[in-house]
Scaffold this active site. Structure first.
Site, PDB file in Angstrom:
ATOM      1  N   SER A 259      18.554   3.684 126.195  1.00 27.39           N
ATOM      2  CA  SER A 259      18.413   2.336 126.753  1.00 27.39           C
ATOM      3  C   SER A 259      19.087   1.336 125.829  1.00 27.39           C
ATOM      4  O   SER A 259      19.227   1.597 124.614  1.00 27.39           O
ATOM      5  CB  SER A 259      16.928   1.982 126.890  1.00 27.39           C
ATOM      6  OG  SER A 259      16.750   0.602 127.177  1.00 27.39           O
TER       7      SER A 259
ATOM      8  N   TYR B 155       7.863   1.312 124.043  1.00 28.11           N
ATOM      9  CA  TYR B 155       9.026   1.763 124.802  1.00 28.11           C
ATOM     10  C   TYR B 155      10.298   1.691 123.961  1.00 28.11           C
ATOM     11  O   TYR B 155      11.058   2.666 123.859  1.00 28.11           O
ATOM     12  CB  TYR B 155       9.176   0.911 126.062  1.00 28.11           C
ATOM     13  CG  TYR B 155      10.398   1.251 126.892  1.00 28.11           C
ATOM     14  CD1 TYR B 155      10.392   2.322 127.772  1.00 28.11           C
ATOM     15  CD2 TYR B 155      11.555   0.485 126.793  1.00 28.11           C
ATOM     16  CE1 TYR B 155      11.507   2.636 128.518  1.00 28.11           C
ATOM     17  CE2 TYR B 155      12.682   0.783 127.537  1.00 28.11           C
ATOM     18  CZ  TYR B 155      12.655   1.870 128.409  1.00 28.11           C
ATOM     19  OH  TYR B 155      13.773   2.173 129.149  1.00 28.11           O
TER      20      TYR B 155
END
Length: 678
Positions: free
Chosen positions: A555, A568
């Site tokens: 990401s 996360y």
């Protein structure tokens, strides 16, 4: 509108081809003679409809029929230059086509055209080939059928064989068909119904005779220690051996695999005659063109350890390659095509089962089915007599036939990922599903791995049948579950070449609201999960010795410090560094490890739909339905990132163009300056 004669031929073909006792997949051919209207003259014209090259009787369509003029086919007899030049007659068939002619005429067209019967069937039933490959096949044919079925000595398919069978029918008015030595059967009739009945009569009579008069143990006694392992144990052993065996079969060119542990295979491999019979090879051209002239058979008992078996398989492979090269050298001429590879297509492991290989999954599966046919043929021949296949010289004349080579050259160019097996986690929805879809479209076989088995299977079904994709359950945070999923993959397709670590979830919370449970869950699924999948997959990739790809869907958050997502973003940073570490460690095995850093992918995302989207929208003070556009507006390109954009990046990273790239992270974020890699 389909001509009535052609329609009846298709119906007969479907009935005959639907039963494997009659013929194997894509084996044999059928024909019918009848009349139609010549579109030029308006006069009736006598035509031959015959299954074209490469078709399958059970699924034959009108487009799969070659349509030729009988007057021109009969005229070929007058210009036939003799058996030494009979291959030239195949090109002459093109000048006999009616209109556009439909499918390409096969080498067996002459048999159907020249036999004086309105309907002809040429089939490869196990029982018929058992008689055809028996040492005393001619005597058995006379004993079983009297003067109704005539023996035809082995001759390579072609124009001369058509002339031979035509002469036999003319000389034997009571005959309904013939046994073709080393090959199969041919039957005929005045009507479609009569031809079908005669075909079935030959097959059923041969089957009944073998059952009534055959020896009870045609393969001999069971070899101690070679009996089948218990089902769970042999499946586990098969999964352990599969990567090594696939690597063996793929030494010259990449192959996909298929595994079967059917009783017919296990019983054969446990028998005392199995080694000697396997060494004789198959006989019917349809068999050995798909299985090679003979298999590689492991000579260790089932009780040997996996390590012992793997070491011996490598030794036997070296011997197999030398033997195949000697076979090629002994029979090749200056005009022969180049050797096509010296690796086995069938590998037999006593107590475990059969591994079969081909350029795609269907070909691999069909190769295994053909070797089962070969086992049945050997059983029938040994039950009545002695199995005596055609000679290696004749096998070579088929295998390296210029006409077979021309057929291979007509095959379409493979897609970029054909022959590769992709294992994609979290692939039942969102980014993972888009990746699986793109890879399947580019020719890969795909394992859709997901926590939800039903959704995984449904997603796989959208990609195609089990020759294209399967769905498996995969809790990536559980090492045993990961191993079980990968075991399913290697048993389904032979191995794994490309792994995509995509499975994930997301908890959007600030530091003070993130619990220890939140932290552990986030890291178990993505950091630990990616580690477990990569570790288990790397063992397979290393054993295969074929290189491979591992892709991490990381990401932009792995390098960008956004608000309220400590768990996360930290686990994404962990994944990003795993890419670098594994690229260094696995590079010596030809395994490339790369990552992709998407921006927030809202559309179609399971993560965003499960609450992450609402949390991120609240964090940024926008409506949830506007979140995708919000992400787009803050990028340089002002374009939303969708799952297919990430799939495109996976395709490029795992394709041939970036074969020298490893340890790379590709941003797929429309340009987030704060996430630029430095």
């Amino acid at each position: 509108m389909t001509n009535p004669t052609a329609a009846a031929l298709l119906a007969r073909s479907h009935r005959l081809g639907a039963d494997p006792r009659n013929t194997n997949y894509a084996g044999g051919n059928t024909s019918a003679k009848g009349s139609d209207t010549d579109p030029v003259t308006g006069a009736p014209v006598e035509l031959l409809w015959v299954k074209g090259s490469g078709g399958d009787l059970g699924t034959l369509t009108e487009q799969g029929l070659a349509v030729l003029r009988m007057d021109r086919l009969r005229a070929l007899v007058d210009v036939y230059p003799g058996v030494d030049r009979e291959d030239e007659m195949v090109a002459a068939f093109d000048y006999c086509l009616h209109g556009k002619g439909g499918a390409a005429p096969s080498i067996d067209t002459a048999m159907h055209a020249l036999v004086d019967a309105a309907h002809v069937d040429h089939l490869h039933p196990d029982s018929g080939i058992a008689i055809a490959t028996a040492a005393d096949g001619e005597e058995l044919t006379a004993k079983i059928f009297g003067d109704e079925v005539v023996w035809v000595p082995w001759r390579r398919p072609g124009f001369q064989l058509g002339l031979d069978i035509a002469a036999i029918k003319e000389q034997n008015p009571r005959a309904i068909g013939c046994i073709l030595g080393g090959h199969g059967i041919t039957a005929w009739g005045a009507s479609s119904e009569e031809a079908e009945a005669n075909s079935l009569r030959i097959i059923e009579t041969a089957t009944a005779y073998i059952a009534e008069h055959g020896a009870p143990q045609p393969f001999g006694a069971v070899r101690p220690g070679f009996e089948a392992l218990a089902p769970a144990e042999r499946r586990a052993r098969a999964a352990a051996l599969a990567p090594t065996i696939r690597g063996i079969a793929s030494t010259d060119r990449p192959m996909l695999g298929h595994f079967t542990d059917a009783d017919v295979v296990l019983d054969f491999l446990a028998s005392e005659k199995a080694p000697a019979l396997a060494a004789l090879g198959t006989s019917c051209p349809d068999h050995f063109l798909r299985t090679k002239v003979k298999p590689l058979i492991l000579d260790l008992p089932a009780t040997a350890s996996a390590d012992e078996q793997i070491a011996r398989l490598h030794e036997l492979h070296a011997e197999y390659r030398a033997d195949y090269q000697a076979y090629y050298d002994a029979h090749a001429t200056a005009e022969s095509p180049a050797i096509r590879g010296a690796d086995p297509l069938i590998v037999l492991v006593p107590g475990v089962g059969m591994f079969s290989y081909g350029a795609n999954k269907q070909t691999a599966r069909v190769a295994g089915e053909f070797y089962v046919n070969a086992i049945n043929v050997m059983r029938g021949a040994e039950a009545l007599s002695t199995y005596a296949p055609i000679s290696d010289a004749e096998k070579f004349r088929i295998e390296y036939w210029a006409l077979e080579e021309a057929k291979l050259q007509r095959m379409p160019k493979p897609k970029t990922h054909q022959g590769r097996v992709a294992f994609v986690t979290g692939a039942a929805s969102g980014i993972g599903k888009a990746i699986a879809t793109r890879l399947a479209a580019e020719g890969a076989c795909v394992i859709v791995a997901d926590l939800d088995l039903d959704k995984a299977r449904a997603a796989a079904a959208e990609l195609g049948n089990a020759d294209v994709a399967i769905g498996v359950a995969a809790n990536v945070a559980d090492a045993e579950a990961v191993q079980a999923a990968l075991d399913e993959a290697v048993l389904a397709f032979g191995g794994v070449d490309l792994v995509v670590n995509n499975a994930g979830l997301s908890l959007s919370k600030p530091l003070l609201e993130t619990t220890e449970k939140d932290w552990d869950l986030q890291h178990d699924v993505m950091a630990k999960g990616s580690f477990l999948v990569s570790q288990a997959a790397a063992r397979i990739l290393i054993d295969q010795r074929l290189g491979g790809d591992i892709i991490y869907i990381s990401s932009k958050n792995s390098v960008f410090a956004g608000p309220n997502n400590i768990a996360y973003s930290a686990t994404k940073a962990d994944q990003a560094h795993q890419v670098r570490l594994l690229a260094v460690e696995l590079g010596e095995h030809g395994i490339r490890v790369n990552g992709i850093n998407p921006d927030g992918v809202v559309r179609g995302s399971g993560i965003f739909a499960s609450g992450w989207g609402a949390n991120r929208a609240a964090t940024y003070g926008v409506k949830e339905e506007d979140l995708g556009q919000f992400y787009a507006d803050r990028t340089i390109l002002k374009r939303e990132v969708v799952p297919e954009n990430v799939a495109d990046a996976v395709y490029v990273l795992t394709g041939p163009e970036l074969s020298r790239t490893t340890g790379l992270h590709i941003p797929v974020d429309s340009g987030v300056a704060a996430a630029f890699l430095r």
